[in-house]
Write a protein that holds these residues in place. Structure first.
Motif, PDB file in Angstrom:
ATOM      1  N   HIS A 137      -7.890  -3.728   7.108  1.00  0.00           N
ATOM      2  CA  HIS A 137      -8.848  -4.474   6.307  1.00  0.00           C
ATOM      3  C   HIS A 137      -9.808  -5.176   7.251  1.00  0.00           C
ATOM      4  O   HIS A 137      -9.359  -5.822   8.199  1.00  0.00           O
ATOM      5  N   GLU A 160      -4.692  -3.588  -6.130  1.00  0.00           N
ATOM      6  CA  GLU A 160      -3.840  -3.212  -5.009  1.00  0.00           C
ATOM      7  C   GLU A 160      -2.418  -2.878  -5.501  1.00  0.00           C
ATOM      8  O   GLU A 160      -1.905  -3.500  -6.412  1.00  0.00           O
ATOM      9  N   HIS A 173     -12.143  -3.637  -0.343  1.00  0.00           N
ATOM     10  CA  HIS A 173     -10.751  -3.931   0.005  1.00  0.00           C
ATOM     11  C   HIS A 173     -10.403  -3.652   1.468  1.00  0.00           C
ATOM     12  O   HIS A 173     -10.009  -4.556   2.186  1.00  0.00           O
ATOM     13  N   GLU A 213       0.824  -1.213   0.000  1.00  0.00           N
ATOM     14  CA  GLU A 213       0.000   0.000   0.000  1.00  0.00           C
ATOM     15  C   GLU A 213       0.864   1.271   0.000  1.00  0.00           C
ATOM     16  O   GLU A 213       0.348   2.365   0.229  1.00  0.00           O
TER      17      GLU A 213
END
Ligand SMILES: [Zn+2]
Length: 185
Positions: free
Chosen positions: A112, A134, A158, A91
Motif C-alpha cells: 500500500h 477489503e 487501496h 488479503e
C-alpha cells in the motif's frame, strides 16, 4: 468498518507453524517493504497451498508465528483452513485466487502506498475498475480480472499487488514501481 460483513472465516486445522526454507527470504522482503512504508502482506506458494503473513503483524520483526500456512479455502462457505496460530492476512482471498489461476506464479506481494495510487494513471499502471471492501471475494475478483494478463495491479484507492515466479521478481517489481511513483511525487 462496514467491510467486515463479508469477511472470510477461519478454521485452524493445526497450530503447526510454517517452517519452509523460503521463510527467511519472505522475512527479508517484509522488512524491505516495511522500510518503504508499504504495509506488506506477502506470500509464497507451497506444495499444498501458500505461506502468508498473518493479519496485523509487525513487518519489521517477523517470527515464524507471524506466518500461517493456508492449506485450503472453501469458496462457498467462505472459510480458510489454516495451519498456524494467527488470523491470515485480510488479503488472503486475493492471494488464493491468483495462485489458483496463475500456475507459474510462486510469490505474491501486496502493498500500500499513496504515491502509487496517486500516480497510477501517469505511470499507465492497470487499475481495478470498481472499489470493493477489503477482505471480500468481490475485491479479489476485481484484482483477478486484471492479473489474468498482468503481473502488477493497482487496487483502486487501496494498494497494489505484484506477482513473480519467485520472491525476487515480485519484490523487485513492487519496489521498481514505487521508485517511479516517488520520482513523480
Ligand atoms: Zn490492503
Amino acid at each position: 468498518m462496514e467491510e467486515l460483513a463479508k469477511k472470510f472465516k477461519t478454521e485452524f486445522v493445526s497450530d503447526d507453524l510454517p517452517d519452509e526454507k523460503e521463510i527467511k527470504d519472505l522475512m527479508q522482503w517484509c522488512s524491505q517493504f516495511h522500510k518503504n512504508n508499504l504495509r506488506p502482506s506477502l506470500s509464497f506458494r507451497i506444495e499444498d497451498g501458500f505461506v502468508i503473513t498473518a493479519n496485523n503483524v509487525e513487518p519489521n520483526n517477523l517470527s515464524n508465528d507471524s506466518l500461517v500456512s493456508v492449506i485450503n479455502y472453501d469458496v462457498y462457505k467462505n472459510v480458510f483452513y489454516i495451519e498456524g496460530k494467527k488470523e491470515p492476512s485480510i488479503e488472503s482471498i486475493i492471494h488464493y485466487l491468483i495462485y489458483n489461476t496463475r500456475d507459474e506464479i510462486n510469490a505474491i506481494f501486496n502493498g500500500h502506498h499513496d504515491l502509487i495510487l496517486k500516480n497510477a494513471e501517469k505511470l499507465k499502471l492497470p487499475i481495478t475498475k470498481n472499489e470493493q471492501p477489503e477482505g471480500t471475494m468481490e475485491l479479489a475478483n476485481e484484482v483477478l480480472d486484471i492479473l489474468r494478463d498482468n503481473d502488477f495491479v493497482v487496487i483502486r484507492n487501496h494498494g497494489f499487488v505484484s506477482l513473480g515466479r519467485n520472491m525476487k521478481e515480485a519484490g523487485d517489481l513492487g519496489i521498481k514501481i514505487l521508485k517511479k511513483a516517488q520520482v513523480l511525487k
